[in-house]
Design a protein around this motif. Sequence first.
Motif, short mmCIF file in Angstrom:
data_model
loop_
_atom_site.label_atom_id
_atom_site.label_comp_id
_atom_site.label_asym_id
_atom_site.label_seq_id
_atom_site.Cartn_x
_atom_site.Cartn_y
_atom_site.Cartn_z
N ALA A 152 0.81 -1.22 0.00
CA ALA A 152 0.00 0.00 0.00
C ALA A 152 0.84 1.27 0.00
CB ALA A 152 -0.92 0.01 1.22
N CYS A 153 2.15 1.15 0.10
CA CYS A 153 3.03 2.31 0.20
C CYS A 153 2.91 3.19 -1.05
CB CYS A 153 4.48 1.84 0.37
SG CYS A 153 5.68 3.17 0.43
N ALA A 154 2.58 4.46 -0.84
CA ALA A 154 2.45 5.39 -1.96
C ALA A 154 3.80 5.98 -2.36
CB ALA A 154 1.49 6.52 -1.59
N PRO A 166 9.26 -0.02 -5.39
CA PRO A 166 10.27 1.03 -5.31
C PRO A 166 10.91 1.09 -3.92
CG PRO A 166 8.31 1.84 -6.43
CD PRO A 166 7.96 0.48 -5.86
N ALA A 167 12.22 1.01 -3.87
CA ALA A 167 12.92 0.97 -2.59
C ALA A 167 14.33 1.50 -2.74
CB ALA A 167 12.96 -0.47 -2.07
N GLN A 223 6.52 11.24 4.31
CA GLN A 223 5.36 10.66 4.97
C GLN A 223 4.66 9.61 4.13
OE1 GLN A 223 3.17 14.29 5.91
NE2 GLN A 223 3.86 14.19 8.05
N GLN A 224 5.02 9.54 2.86
CA GLN A 224 4.42 8.54 1.96
C GLN A 224 5.17 7.22 1.97
OE1 GLN A 224 1.54 9.43 0.37
NE2 GLN A 224 1.81 11.30 1.57
N GLY A 249 5.06 9.75 11.20
CA GLY A 249 3.93 8.85 11.07
C GLY A 249 4.16 7.77 10.03
N VAL A 250 5.42 7.49 9.76
CA VAL A 250 5.78 6.49 8.75
C VAL A 250 5.68 5.08 9.34
CG1 VAL A 250 7.66 5.63 7.31
CG2 VAL A 250 7.29 8.09 7.53
#
Length: 341
Positions: free
Chosen positions: A59-61, A89-90, A108-109, A135-136
């Motif tokens: 779900a990571c944007a 993507p990393a 934060q995304q 908030g990550v």
Amino acid sequence: MLVDDFNSAARPPSRQMMLHDQELRALALAVIQVEAQAVAALSERIDEHFTTACRLMFACAGRVVVTGMGKSGHIAGKIAATLASTGTPAFFVHPGEASHGDLGMITQQDVVLALSNSGETEEVLTILPIIKRLGVPLIAMTGNPASTLGLLATAHIHVGVAQEACPLGLAPTSSTTAALAMGDALAVSLLEARGFTRDDFALSHPGGSLGKRLLLRVSDIMHTGAEMPAVRENALISEALLEMTEKKLGMTAIVDADSKVAGIFTDGDLRRMLARNFDIHKTRIAEVMTANCTTIGSGTMAAEAMQIMEQKRINALIVTDAERRAVGALNMHDLIRAGIV
């Protein structure tokens, strides 16, 4: 005392290898067994914590930011590279550099994946307050669920091992192997979840032999038009031989009036024909050709063409369209020149 004698006396005696070959092999086997057991034990850790981590990363944007110190940092770098090449993507951030400015790379995304066998690595713990303030989501991969990192994580994946393969119990061996295997488990699970395909993989690996194997298609290397050897099925053997000699592919397609493939005639067919004493000036090629031959589509990956040739032990293929009309030809040498090996 002479200078040479002094230098010789000052040098410590060299350590000679006192182990026999059999002992060295036994030590190596012991390491492999210990590490294999460590990896096998991970199957019990594929639980709700693992699936939570997968869902957070899916779900990571933004990007998955992977971090770790020392040997864990090396493993973290490899995991980041594997994720990036399989559709997630990393990138890797060094925790020591993060506290000196590189934390600005985390947004934060993003999702953070932190590796620490002890779960108490100082450089990693130092950046946790900032990660929490952003908030990550934090995924921890440690050998101690009760550690500071493990307790503060949004999802904790346990990769602890019973023992290190190092006989001193000091050098990270089994623990790094286990972490690496778990990283691969995450990457492959996400690959499948995203529906990541071979074509997607090829787009991120355009260079080198891997890129060639994945990107190159038959249409990119096949011989077409005047370069494609082809004769009608009523042609004489002598005409077919002239066509093969001129086009230099070691074969010719045999086609009907609509250019549909009726068969193939190769150097191997020629040797078998000569053993049977056919008159090349009177015999029709249709009498000695290989009918129902293997063909391939122009959109097929070149690597698959190589696989077909190897499996069927043939050196050439006729390329056809959807109506089985001959549109091209290629042989093993074309694939080798293209780097499909």
